[in-house]
Write an enzyme that holds these catalytic residues in place. Sequence first.
Site, PDB file in Angstrom:
ATOM      1  N   LYS A 139       0.838  -1.210   0.000  1.00 14.71           N
ATOM      2  CA  LYS A 139       0.000   0.000   0.000  1.00 14.71           C
ATOM      3  C   LYS A 139       0.871   1.257   0.000  1.00 14.71           C
ATOM      4  CE  LYS A 139      -2.437  -2.578  -0.594  1.00 14.71           C
ATOM      5  NZ  LYS A 139      -2.401  -4.020  -0.612  1.00 14.71           N
ATOM      6  N   ALA A 162      -5.953 -10.823   5.434  1.00 14.10           N
ATOM      7  CA  ALA A 162      -5.499 -10.511   6.799  1.00 14.10           C
ATOM      8  C   ALA A 162      -6.690 -10.318   7.740  1.00 14.10           C
ATOM      9  CB  ALA A 162      -4.633  -9.258   6.767  1.00 14.10           C
ATOM     10  N   GLY A 187       0.161 -13.979 -13.775  1.00 14.83           N
ATOM     11  CA  GLY A 187      -1.015 -13.971 -12.914  1.00 14.83           C
ATOM     12  C   GLY A 187      -1.609 -12.577 -12.850  1.00 14.83           C
ATOM     13  N   ALA A 239       3.225 -14.194  -9.672  1.00 15.53           N
ATOM     14  CA  ALA A 239       2.131 -13.912  -8.712  1.00 15.53           C
ATOM     15  C   ALA A 239       0.985 -14.864  -9.004  1.00 15.53           C
ATOM     16  CB  ALA A 239       1.688 -12.461  -8.831  1.00 15.53           C
ATOM     17  N   ILE A 263      -2.487  -9.853  -6.492  1.00 18.38           N
ATOM     18  CA  ILE A 263      -1.098  -9.392  -6.347  1.00 18.38           C
ATOM     19  C   ILE A 263      -0.573  -8.881  -7.682  1.00 18.38           C
ATOM     20  CG2 ILE A 263       1.277 -10.127  -5.847  1.00 18.38           C
ATOM     21  CD1 ILE A 263       0.164 -11.894  -3.642  1.00 18.38           C
ATOM     22  N   VAL A 278       1.679 -19.473 -18.836  1.00 19.62           N
ATOM     23  CA  VAL A 278       3.147 -19.459 -18.901  1.00 19.62           C
ATOM     24  C   VAL A 278       3.671 -20.877 -18.706  1.00 19.62           C
ATOM     25  CG1 VAL A 278       5.240 -18.617 -17.785  1.00 19.62           C
ATOM     26  CG2 VAL A 278       3.303 -17.070 -18.165  1.00 19.62           C
ATOM     27  N   ASP A 316      -4.447 -17.667   7.031  1.00 20.02           N
ATOM     28  CA  ASP A 316      -4.190 -18.200   5.683  1.00 20.02           C
ATOM     29  C   ASP A 316      -4.007 -19.717   5.652  1.00 20.02           C
ATOM     30  OD1 ASP A 316      -4.238 -15.607   4.850  1.00 20.02           O
ATOM     31  OD2 ASP A 316      -2.222 -15.582   3.998  1.00 20.02           O
ATOM     32  N   GLY A 353      -0.457 -17.116  -6.850  1.00 20.50           N
ATOM     33  CA  GLY A 353      -1.177 -17.615  -5.682  1.00 20.50           C
ATOM     34  C   GLY A 353      -0.260 -17.805  -4.493  1.00 20.50           C
ATOM     35  N   HIS A 379     -23.733  14.881   2.318  1.00 22.53           N
ATOM     36  CA  HIS A 379     -23.568  15.383   0.952  1.00 22.53           C
ATOM     37  C   HIS A 379     -22.546  16.509   0.966  1.00 22.53           C
ATOM     38  CE1 HIS A 379     -24.473  16.630  -3.125  1.00 22.53           C
ATOM     39  NE2 HIS A 379     -24.525  17.890  -2.671  1.00 22.53           N
TER      40      HIS A 379
HETATM   41  P1  NAD Z   1      -4.616 -15.112  -7.177  1.00 19.48           P
HETATM   42  O1  NAD Z   1      -5.160 -16.467  -7.009  1.00 19.48           O
HETATM   43  O2  NAD Z   1      -5.463 -13.923  -6.861  1.00 19.48           O
HETATM   44  O3  NAD Z   1      -4.106 -14.917  -8.701  1.00 19.48           O
HETATM   45  C1  NAD Z   1      -3.169 -15.760  -9.306  1.00 19.48           C
HETATM   46  C2  NAD Z   1      -3.471 -15.838 -10.789  1.00 19.48           C
HETATM   47  O4  NAD Z   1      -2.394 -16.505 -11.434  1.00 19.48           O
HETATM   48  C3  NAD Z   1      -4.726 -16.630 -11.118  1.00 19.48           C
HETATM   49  O5  NAD Z   1      -5.626 -15.797 -11.820  1.00 19.48           O
HETATM   50  C4  NAD Z   1      -4.219 -17.795 -11.974  1.00 19.48           C
HETATM   51  O6  NAD Z   1      -5.093 -18.150 -13.008  1.00 19.48           O
HETATM   52  C5  NAD Z   1      -2.910 -17.240 -12.538  1.00 19.48           C
HETATM   53  N1  NAD Z   1      -1.923 -18.264 -12.944  1.00 19.48           N
HETATM   54  C6  NAD Z   1      -1.534 -19.354 -12.252  1.00 19.48           C
HETATM   55  N2  NAD Z   1      -0.591 -20.048 -12.957  1.00 19.48           N
HETATM   56  C7  NAD Z   1      -0.364 -19.371 -14.119  1.00 19.48           C
HETATM   57  C8  NAD Z   1       0.481 -19.570 -15.251  1.00 19.48           C
HETATM   58  N3  NAD Z   1       1.335 -20.598 -15.352  1.00 19.48           N
HETATM   59  N4  NAD Z   1       0.443 -18.663 -16.282  1.00 19.48           N
HETATM   60  C9  NAD Z   1      -0.395 -17.593 -16.205  1.00 19.48           C
HETATM   61  N5  NAD Z   1      -1.220 -17.375 -15.153  1.00 19.48           N
HETATM   62  C10 NAD Z   1      -1.211 -18.230 -14.103  1.00 19.48           C
HETATM   63  O7  NAD Z   1      -3.260 -15.101  -6.317  1.00 19.48           O
HETATM   64  P2  NAD Z   1      -2.297 -13.899  -5.917  1.00 19.48           P
HETATM   65  O8  NAD Z   1      -2.628 -12.667  -6.669  1.00 19.48           O
HETATM   66  O9  NAD Z   1      -0.922 -14.452  -5.993  1.00 19.48           O
HETATM   67  O10 NAD Z   1      -2.692 -13.659  -4.403  1.00 19.48           O
HETATM   68  C11 NAD Z   1      -2.509 -14.707  -3.454  1.00 19.48           C
HETATM   69  C12 NAD Z   1      -3.429 -14.570  -2.266  1.00 19.48           C
HETATM   70  O11 NAD Z   1      -3.114 -13.414  -1.521  1.00 19.48           O
HETATM   71  C13 NAD Z   1      -4.867 -14.468  -2.703  1.00 19.48           C
HETATM   72  O12 NAD Z   1      -5.612 -15.380  -1.938  1.00 19.48           O
HETATM   73  C14 NAD Z   1      -5.252 -13.063  -2.367  1.00 19.48           C
HETATM   74  O13 NAD Z   1      -6.579 -12.980  -1.916  1.00 19.48           O
HETATM   75  C15 NAD Z   1      -4.280 -12.657  -1.265  1.00 19.48           C
HETATM   76  N6  NAD Z   1      -3.983 -11.229  -1.375  1.00 19.48           N
HETATM   77  C16 NAD Z   1      -4.984 -10.331  -1.150  1.00 19.48           C
HETATM   78  C17 NAD Z   1      -4.738  -8.983  -1.314  1.00 19.48           C
HETATM   79  C18 NAD Z   1      -5.849  -8.011  -1.085  1.00 19.48           C
HETATM   80  O14 NAD Z   1      -6.804  -8.367  -0.409  1.00 19.48           O
HETATM   81  N7  NAD Z   1      -5.794  -6.814  -1.629  1.00 19.48           N
HETATM   82  C19 NAD Z   1      -3.501  -8.532  -1.747  1.00 19.48           C
HETATM   83  C20 NAD Z   1      -2.518  -9.471  -1.987  1.00 19.48           C
HETATM   84  C21 NAD Z   1      -2.775 -10.817  -1.804  1.00 19.48           C
END
Ligand code: NAD
Length: 478
Positions: free
Chosen positions: A58, A327, A188, A276, A192, A245, A319, A278, A451
Amino acid sequence: MSKQFEVAVVGAGPAGYHAAIRAAQLGLKTVCIDRWVDASGQAVLGGTCLNVGCIPSKALLDTSHKFSQAQSEFEDLGIMTQGLALDVAQMQRHKDLIVQNLTKGVAGLLKSNGVEVVTGTATLQAGKILQVTDAADQVSTVAAEHIILAPGSSPVDIPACARDDKMIVDSTGALAFDTVPKTLGVIGAGVIGLELGSVWSRLGAKVVLLEAVPTFLPTADKQVSKEALKLFKKQGLDIRLGAKVTGSKIKKSGVEVTYEDGDGTQKLTVDRLIVAVGRQAETKDLIASDAGVVVDDRGLIEVNEVCETTCVGVYAVGDAVRGAMLAHKGMEEGVMVAERIAGGKPQVNYETVPWVIYTHPEIAWVGATEAELSAAETAFKVGVFPLAASGRAMASNETAGLIKVIADAATDRVLGVHMIGAHCSELIAEAVIAMEFGASAEDLGLTMFAHPTLSEGLHEAALAVSGHAIHIAHRKRR
Ligand code: NAD
């Protein structure tokens, strides 16, 4: 001899430190164990969220947003910014300072509440004993009547793109770049990927996001994700959907990424690559096989609806258990468990977990989407308010986005609220409160909103459910 406590918490991230503080507030003798240390070997509390997650991201999102506004929007408002420049080192120092202040703050809170902090890696043994190994490999034991496991999660690595932590990085590495890469690949387009992709794109990188799934943000409301995709593309993010990928090669010219899409095998070369894809529960080596706690094949600790594991007196939160990796969800679980140990009976309401994606505009939602309700054959009504019709949004030059309220067709109870727009991370709390109190769309419509504010958009969307929003053109009635 083991040190004896009433409550032992493993993990000092948001879920763990909330549990420890609440347990201590309730008069329970509590210890919190965490292995996180900084480069000098000093214990650092706060887990992923404070150190390499929510908070530093952030800080960079806010700084990069201000920079990009100064670059492309201030002139429209009559603010001239000749000589505008970016000092990446200062931006990173600012981020690090925020992290330091907050992690020290957590240490202070644990201390002032009387929680003992132990630094080391804990393993749960049979008989509710924790074996703790410190950085010097010294082993000690902690015994507790109640144990709360809050080990958090870590980024998933993919063999196709092995991290070297220089050119191929995970989210942690992507928060620490000391220069803006000219070209940046992100694997991804999830939460993130979008947040970190936005940071470096605003600072000048040409960003390509490769997303395996053909649908953009499939868990969000369809109208919101469609609007988001349009706005992010306009900002210059090159989002390639249906692009899986499959390989990477580090070359002199950069990282060569191979991916498969509808047209076959494609290649892309970028200066840096963020993976990114997961996160996974951090449960490896956490639990001895005879401890009586079941971990599933994805590494998640099995718990019931009140976070009790299969071993009486051992709980798990955050998690590392089922549900959203957020969080705030972990924090509420931590507090719930501490209070249940002290004899209370609270529960977490998983129906009202807010989701936020901190892009610009921000995306936020709570409750069900239209698609989920249709699949469940629940009849519903929808009210949508476009922020372009909000006076406050116009005054602050933030007219992109919309707010949508979904209510039960028969009872008018609010079932979901979905938004994209400036400050939605804050606005969503109003919808969460409404749903927590079982409000109807009419209740929201009968509530007075200040308002001019963006919140009025929620008011208008609620009124729109029954067709009488004031600031939306309706067909003339006679
Ligand atoms: P995510 O699951 O949100 O997104 C990962 C993306 O990667 C998916 O859409 C998936 O289809 C894609 N992907 C996977 N393998 C791939 C490949 N080989 N080629 C191309 N695309 C591929 O996961 P994230 O963004 O890494 O976040 C992880 C966790 O952290 C989530 O559960 C999220 O909720 C949490 N998080 C939340 C916040 C927030 O609330 N603002 C911020 C950061 C993380």
